[in-house]
Design a protein around this motif. Structure first.
Motif, PDB file in Angstrom:
ATOM      1  N   LEU A 128      39.855 -53.340 -70.347  1.00  0.00           N
ATOM      2  CA  LEU A 128      40.450 -54.577 -70.921  1.00  0.00           C
ATOM      3  C   LEU A 128      41.030 -55.433 -69.729  1.00  0.00           C
ATOM      4  O   LEU A 128      40.852 -56.684 -69.773  1.00  0.00           O
ATOM      5  CB  LEU A 128      41.758 -54.136 -71.914  1.00  0.00           C
ATOM      6  CG  LEU A 128      41.142 -53.516 -73.104  1.00  0.00           C
ATOM      7  CD1 LEU A 128      42.656 -53.309 -73.879  1.00  0.00           C
ATOM      8  CD2 LEU A 128      40.519 -54.592 -74.243  1.00  0.00           C
ATOM      9  N   PHE A 161      40.370 -61.892 -71.388  1.00  0.00           N
ATOM     10  CA  PHE A 161      41.451 -61.201 -72.077  1.00  0.00           C
ATOM     11  C   PHE A 161      42.731 -61.044 -71.541  1.00  0.00           C
ATOM     12  O   PHE A 161      43.890 -61.429 -72.288  1.00  0.00           O
ATOM     13  CB  PHE A 161      40.906 -59.885 -72.288  1.00  0.00           C
ATOM     14  CG  PHE A 161      41.864 -58.935 -72.878  1.00  0.00           C
ATOM     15  CD1 PHE A 161      41.831 -58.935 -74.657  1.00  0.00           C
ATOM     16  CD2 PHE A 161      42.856 -58.135 -72.369  1.00  0.00           C
ATOM     17  CE1 PHE A 161      42.871 -58.439 -75.172  1.00  0.00           C
ATOM     18  CE2 PHE A 161      43.625 -57.263 -73.081  1.00  0.00           C
ATOM     19  CZ  PHE A 161      43.700 -57.387 -74.543  1.00  0.00           C
ATOM     20  N   THR A 164      45.822 -63.010 -73.197  1.00  0.00           N
ATOM     21  CA  THR A 164      46.932 -62.093 -73.643  1.00  0.00           C
ATOM     22  C   THR A 164      48.356 -62.647 -73.122  1.00  0.00           C
ATOM     23  O   THR A 164      49.362 -62.965 -73.912  1.00  0.00           O
ATOM     24  CB  THR A 164      46.927 -60.823 -73.348  1.00  0.00           C
ATOM     25  OG1 THR A 164      45.447 -60.121 -73.792  1.00  0.00           O
ATOM     26  CG2 THR A 164      47.840 -60.061 -73.767  1.00  0.00           C
ATOM     27  N   LEU A 199      38.550 -62.763 -76.751  1.00  0.00           N
ATOM     28  CA  LEU A 199      38.090 -61.506 -77.233  1.00  0.00           C
ATOM     29  C   LEU A 199      36.485 -61.395 -77.073  1.00  0.00           C
ATOM     30  O   LEU A 199      35.802 -60.287 -77.337  1.00  0.00           O
ATOM     31  CB  LEU A 199      38.378 -61.345 -78.842  1.00  0.00           C
ATOM     32  CG  LEU A 199      39.723 -61.011 -79.033  1.00  0.00           C
ATOM     33  CD1 LEU A 199      39.564 -60.936 -80.862  1.00  0.00           C
ATOM     34  CD2 LEU A 199      40.243 -59.815 -78.740  1.00  0.00           C
ATOM     35  N   LEU A 242      34.899 -58.831 -74.615  1.00  0.00           N
ATOM     36  CA  LEU A 242      35.314 -57.455 -74.839  1.00  0.00           C
ATOM     37  C   LEU A 242      34.242 -56.515 -75.339  1.00  0.00           C
ATOM     38  O   LEU A 242      33.509 -57.241 -76.333  1.00  0.00           O
ATOM     39  CB  LEU A 242      36.551 -57.405 -75.580  1.00  0.00           C
ATOM     40  CG  LEU A 242      37.798 -57.548 -74.957  1.00  0.00           C
ATOM     41  CD1 LEU A 242      38.800 -57.347 -76.125  1.00  0.00           C
ATOM     42  CD2 LEU A 242      37.957 -57.228 -73.648  1.00  0.00           C
ATOM     43  N   GLY A 248      41.758 -53.888 -78.173  1.00  0.00           N
ATOM     44  CA  GLY A 248      42.208 -55.322 -77.698  1.00  0.00           C
ATOM     45  C   GLY A 248      43.238 -56.010 -78.474  1.00  0.00           C
ATOM     46  O   GLY A 248      43.993 -56.810 -78.351  1.00  0.00           O
ATOM     47  N   ARG A 293      46.866 -57.513 -78.106  1.00  0.00           N
ATOM     48  CA  ARG A 293      47.352 -58.714 -78.218  1.00  0.00           C
ATOM     49  C   ARG A 293      48.323 -58.927 -79.364  1.00  0.00           C
ATOM     50  O   ARG A 293      49.342 -59.928 -79.122  1.00  0.00           O
ATOM     51  CB  ARG A 293      46.157 -59.827 -78.594  1.00  0.00           C
ATOM     52  CG  ARG A 293      45.266 -60.071 -77.549  1.00  0.00           C
ATOM     53  CD  ARG A 293      43.590 -60.350 -77.949  1.00  0.00           C
ATOM     54  NE  ARG A 293      44.190 -61.560 -78.749  1.00  0.00           N
ATOM     55  CZ  ARG A 293      44.435 -62.983 -78.231  1.00  0.00           C
ATOM     56  NH1 ARG A 293      44.456 -63.295 -77.034  1.00  0.00           N
ATOM     57  NH2 ARG A 293      44.487 -63.901 -79.144  1.00  0.00           N
TER      58      ARG A 293
END
Length: 516
Positions: free
Chosen positions: A264, A270, A274, A386, A389, A397, A401
């Motif tokens: 991640l 990501f 995040t 996303l 990923l 993930g 989040r």
């Protein structure tokens, strides 16, 4: 919570209604208490920073439990966990309504957060199961509409219930809805299990929960205990540091089945997304915690009017999401996020110009703009974060989040309320410096009735007005702080790239967090 096999059902419509009632109930509960906070504060004899625990305990416990929901559903079946969540949420709501002191309310709100954490993701999972793949887009539209309705209805419903029946009914209203949900699940929802059970990293979960819980306690009690002049705050800071340290060491040294998969962190989209989700949670939840107390305590708005004034924010968010859905394939997602953040910052600038003499329209316009701006960021931010990923860590993930979004909200409430209390005291002390008998401006006719420096009642009235003015300045300072946060998060967009390969519509929309 995606990826379950299609399971045909005899009565898809009633199944959908049953699970969406639970989703709407949970969404309403995220916002319904905010407008009742001043009444709860007075009823339980709590200070402003203490009553904020009733919000943060729910958010933190829901955030911690959300990653555990998927494992529990895989272990015991979605139907059983969903049913237990609805029953637990309903019983916790009844206990919240019956609370006799602040400690009980905070404890029961925490239980409500534990039970309610799974309602939204499990509702989503069941909807995807009972609909064939070609209907997943329609199912997620129904899910999104229900999720939006809850936060929109919450403030107005909370204002009406508090005004006509008392603040306890903002919790008791969940009892009939919870009973209907329970009956619907028992009759229409059939037992299902995950095709693939994912292992759960309890060590990572516990160490992260330890760090988050201790950090939240430190932020909540810091103002009350004079921060690091108190040994309690030092202990809580040390426990938080140890929890996060152990979580980091465990994540680095364990295999790919750790709570936080190291893959991640290899995705710039990501990581930046995040962090933006954390900031968005702080802006959304923080402003919603500040506005009701400002409107009711300083501007003497009735509780029902307060709820109605906040509703346009949810309407703005809903309008933005419908508009973005049409633009997402035509416009660079980063530009949509940039526009949303700039509009949110502009709304916070307008809120930083609030005064005690203003009318209602500036509040409504600012709320509408803030909701529209934040609504513009949600779908594109979810898709772009996303998109890079691998599918096997998509569930992890989305869980991280959700955790960071809720954590941003709880941290935001704690920090903003602490800054509010501190600035109110500081501004109050500066304002009273000029209230001296030798100052000609505080004599007649400049100092009108009921204010006076010569009578106890006049001095009490003068002190109350000074406190009111100081609190308004402190609220404005909080709004400026949120504005700077919105502007300061914009450079994170430079770390993102617009994806060429996007997740399927069901996955992209499924984990979209909705403005509360």
């Amino acid at each position: 919570m995606t990826g379950e096999a299609f399971t045909p059902v005899a009565n898809r419509g009633m199944t959908t209604i049953s699970i969406m009632l639970a989703n709407i109930m949970q969404g309403v509960d995220n916002t319904i208490l905010n407008v009742a906070l001043p009444h709860v504060q007075g009823s339980l004899s709590a200070s402003l920073d203490q009553i904020a625990w009733a919000l943060t305990s729910y958010i933190v416990c829901a955030a911690i439990m959300m990653p555990l929901t998927g494992w529990l559903a895989g272990r015991f079946g979605i139907r059983h966990i969903f049913l237990a969540s609805v029953i637990g949420f309903t019983l916790a709501s009844a206990l919240c309504g019956a609370a006799t002191n602040l400690g009980e309310l905070v404890l029961f709100r925490a239980l409500q957060g534990v039970a309610g954490a799974g309602l939204s993701p499990l509702s989503q999972a069941i909807l995807l199961q009972i609909n064939p793949p070609e209907r997943h887009g329609h199912a997620m539209a129904v899910f999104g509409t229900g999720t939006i309705l809850g936060p929109i209805m919450g403030p107005a419903l909370g204002g009406w219930l508090t005004d006509d029946y008392g603040w306890r009914w903002v919790f008791y209203i969940n009892l009939p809805v919870g009973a209907l949900c329970t009956l619907g699940i028992l009759v229409f929802v059939h037992q299902t299990r995950y095709v693939h059970r994912e292992p759960f990293d309890f060590v990572g979960f516990l160490t992260l929960s330890l760090g988050i819980g201790a950090l939240q306690f430190m932020l909540d009690r810091g103002e009350l205990k004079d921060w690091f002049h108190s040994s309690e705050i030092w202990i809580e800071a040390a426990v938080a540091g140890i929890g996060f340290y152990l979580f980091t060491v465990h994540t680095v040294t364990t295999d790919d089945r750790s709570f936080l998969n190291r893959d991640l962190l290899k995705s710039a989209n990501f990581v930046a997304g995040t962090l933006l989700v954390f900031c968005g949670g702080l802006i959304q939840t923080g402003t919603l915690a500040l506005l009701p107390t400002m409107l009711q305590n300083l501007m003497n708005y009735p509780v029902l009017t307060t709820g109605l004034v906040i509703v346009p924010r949810g309407i703005g968010s809903m309008a933005a999401m419908f508009l973005v859905a049409r633009l997402i394939d035509r416009v660079d997602s980063r530009l949509l996020i940039l526009f949303g953040l700039l509009l949110a910052a502009a709304a916070m600038w307008q809120m930083s110009c609030f005064s005690l003499q203003m009318d209602m329209p500036p509040i409504v316009i600012a709320g509408l703009c803030l909701g529209f701006g934040l609504g513009c960021t949600q779908v594109p931010l979810n898709i772009i974060a996303l998109s890079t990923l691998p599918r096997h860590i998509m569930t992890q993930g989305t869980a991280i989040r959700s955790l960071m979004r809720n954590l941003g909200g709880s941290v935001g409430i704690s920090i903003l309320i602490a800054v509010l209390a501190q600035n109110t005291q500081a501004v109050h002390s500066r304002l009273v410096e000029g209230l001296r008998p030798d100052n000609p401006l505080v004599r007649t006719p400049y100092l009108a009735t009921p204010f006076s420096l010569s009578t106890p009642s006049g001095m009490a009235a003068l002190n109350a007005e000074v406190t009111r003015q100081a609190a308004m300045v402190a609220y404005v300072d909080d709004f400026k702080l949120i504005m700077l946060l919105a502007l300061g998060s914009i450079p994170l967009l430079l770390l993102m790239r617009n994806p060429s390969d996007r997740p399927p519509p069901a996955e992209a929309v499924a984990s979209v967090p909705v403005d509360h």
